[in-house]
Design a protein around this motif. Structure first.
Motif, short mmCIF file in Angstrom:
data_model
loop_
_atom_site.label_atom_id
_atom_site.label_comp_id
_atom_site.label_asym_id
_atom_site.label_seq_id
_atom_site.Cartn_x
_atom_site.Cartn_y
_atom_site.Cartn_z
N MET A 1 21.67 -33.56 166.83
CA MET A 1 21.74 -32.65 166.02
C MET A 1 20.37 -32.23 165.45
SD MET A 1 23.27 -29.87 164.60
CE MET A 1 24.95 -30.19 164.62
N ASP A 2 19.62 -33.12 164.99
CA ASP A 2 18.34 -33.11 164.39
C ASP A 2 17.58 -32.40 165.33
OD1 ASP A 2 19.20 -34.45 161.93
OD2 ASP A 2 18.32 -36.41 162.81
N PHE A 3 17.93 -32.59 166.64
CA PHE A 3 16.68 -32.01 167.56
C PHE A 3 17.01 -30.31 167.48
CE2 PHE A 3 16.15 -30.36 171.88
CZ PHE A 3 14.59 -31.00 172.00
N LEU A 4 18.32 -30.34 167.52
CA LEU A 4 18.50 -28.80 167.69
C LEU A 4 18.18 -27.99 166.55
CD1 LEU A 4 19.97 -26.54 169.29
CD2 LEU A 4 22.05 -27.21 168.19
N ARG A 5 18.36 -28.71 165.23
CA ARG A 5 18.04 -28.15 164.08
C ARG A 5 16.58 -27.89 163.88
NH1 ARG A 5 19.56 -32.21 161.30
NH2 ARG A 5 21.73 -31.55 161.28
N LYS A 6 15.57 -28.55 164.54
CA LYS A 6 14.36 -28.70 164.63
C LYS A 6 13.59 -27.82 165.54
CE LYS A 6 10.07 -31.36 164.45
NZ LYS A 6 9.42 -32.71 164.38
N TYR A 7 14.40 -27.48 166.88
CA TYR A 7 13.94 -26.75 167.85
C TYR A 7 14.81 -25.76 168.35
CZ TYR A 7 10.47 -30.68 168.38
OH TYR A 7 9.80 -31.87 167.77
N TRP A 8 15.67 -25.32 167.77
CA TRP A 8 16.65 -24.19 168.23
C TRP A 8 15.86 -23.09 168.33
CZ3 TRP A 8 17.04 -19.70 165.49
CH2 TRP A 8 16.49 -19.65 164.33
N GLN A 9 14.74 -22.51 167.70
CA GLN A 9 14.00 -21.29 167.79
C GLN A 9 13.18 -21.66 169.15
OE1 GLN A 9 14.02 -23.76 165.57
NE2 GLN A 9 12.22 -23.35 164.11
N ASP A 10 12.82 -22.82 169.47
CA ASP A 10 11.90 -22.91 170.54
C ASP A 10 12.82 -22.89 171.97
OD1 ASP A 10 9.53 -23.61 168.91
OD2 ASP A 10 10.76 -25.28 168.56
N LEU A 11 13.69 -23.26 171.78
CA LEU A 11 14.79 -23.58 172.98
C LEU A 11 15.26 -21.87 173.22
CD1 LEU A 11 16.95 -26.44 172.20
CD2 LEU A 11 15.29 -26.35 173.88
N GLY A 12 15.41 -21.06 172.00
CA GLY A 12 15.65 -19.70 172.53
C GLY A 12 14.68 -18.98 173.03
N LEU A 13 13.45 -19.39 172.65
CA LEU A 13 12.20 -18.67 173.45
C LEU A 13 12.50 -19.13 174.81
CD1 LEU A 13 9.81 -16.85 173.00
CD2 LEU A 13 8.41 -18.80 172.78
N ILE A 14 12.69 -20.17 175.29
CA ILE A 14 12.75 -20.46 176.49
C ILE A 14 13.80 -19.84 177.48
CG2 ILE A 14 13.20 -22.43 178.09
CD1 ILE A 14 12.06 -24.46 175.98
N VAL A 15 14.89 -19.69 176.44
CA VAL A 15 16.10 -18.93 177.23
C VAL A 15 15.45 -17.40 177.39
CG1 VAL A 15 18.31 -17.81 176.61
CG2 VAL A 15 17.79 -20.32 176.20
N ALA A 16 14.92 -16.95 176.50
CA ALA A 16 14.34 -15.47 176.47
C ALA A 16 13.48 -15.45 177.65
CB ALA A 16 13.67 -15.16 175.30
N VAL A 17 12.69 -16.36 177.98
CA VAL A 17 11.76 -16.24 179.06
C VAL A 17 12.52 -16.38 180.58
CG1 VAL A 17 9.83 -17.55 180.37
CG2 VAL A 17 9.73 -17.08 177.95
N GLY A 18 13.51 -17.20 180.38
CA GLY A 18 14.60 -17.27 181.69
C GLY A 18 15.10 -16.13 181.96
N VAL A 19 15.67 -15.28 180.98
CA VAL A 19 16.37 -14.19 181.06
C VAL A 19 15.25 -13.14 181.42
CG1 VAL A 19 17.66 -12.23 179.76
CG2 VAL A 19 18.21 -14.51 179.40
N GLY A 20 14.24 -12.93 181.04
CA GLY A 20 13.17 -12.20 181.43
C GLY A 20 12.93 -12.05 182.75
N ILE A 21 12.67 -13.61 183.39
CA ILE A 21 12.46 -13.61 184.78
C ILE A 21 13.60 -13.00 185.49
CG2 ILE A 21 12.25 -15.59 186.44
CD1 ILE A 21 10.64 -16.98 184.47
N TYR A 22 14.87 -13.38 185.21
CA TYR A 22 16.10 -12.86 185.72
C TYR A 22 16.15 -11.43 185.88
CZ TYR A 22 20.92 -11.23 185.97
OH TYR A 22 21.74 -10.68 186.12
#
Length: 213
Positions: A1-22
């Protein structure tokens, strides 16, 4: 949970890049309505990254400037509440319409929220802070608004929206803003929480720098 709490916005950007490539690879075969809803999903992920990571000082502006908090590093908004609220907004409110593109009111509500963000970031927050920019405004101007306009133009041109869609979409947007943003921040506030925002996330509105002005 601590990892997600700290990096959720960064993971979101990775998801955004992945969707953009798709989308780049399959735009010609993806139905336009679905593609626009995916773009809207990308917009909110970029918006959240801008608010909480780079430049990332939205929490300081929210707590220190708007609420004049004595503890802007954790109250009323804190890393736990910010994570929960933003994950629900992105992965429920914005993402669900992608899988039901024919349910127009589901897609309209996030579009309306994107337009509303201009009132919040572009007018309200800037006027209070006496600035021309605050974290989130870039995504509003260059993603939410043009994508939203494109989506509305598309559904109107193709006669996809009924009067019920406009009414329900508007009501859904209002209820979502009230529950997720207004009430959500109040329900999850905790002045004694151990979770605190970083100095970068407070920016100029941190307790030491801001309260001395």
């Amino acid at each position: 949970m601590d990892f997600l709490r700290k990096y959720w916005q960064d993971l979101g950007l990775i998801v955004a890049v992945g969707v953009g490539i798709y989308l780049l690879n399959g735009w010609r075969t993806i139905p336009t309505t679905e593609g626009l809803l995916w773009l809207s999903f990308i917009a909110i992920l970029v918006h959240q990254f801008e608010e909480y990571r780079w430049p990332g000082y939205f929490p300081g502006l929210f707590n220190g400037l708007i609420f004049k908090s004595d503890h802007p590093e954790r109250y009323p908004l804190n890393p736990q509440s910010a994570m929960i609220i933003n994950l629900v907004i992105a992965y429920v409110f914005y993402l669900v319409p992608v899988f039901f593109p024919s349910v127009v009111w589901l897609g309209l509500a996030p579009v309306f929220m994107g337009f509303f963000q201009f009132i919040w970031h572009g007018i309200f927050a800037n006027r209070l802070a006496k600035t021309i920019y605050n974290p989130g405004l870039f995504a509003v101007v260059f993603l939410h608004i043009p994508i939203g306009v494109w989506y509305i133009q598309h559904i109107v041109t193709n006669n996809m929206a009924t009067a019920v869609d406009w009414i329900v979409g508007t009501l859904y947007f209002i209820v979502a803003v009230y529950i997720l943003i207004v009430k959500g921040n109040m329900w999850l506030k905790n002045e004694n929480t151990r979770h605190a925002f970083s100095p970068q996330q407070l920016g100029m509105f941190g307790r030491t720098s801001f309260l001395k002005k």
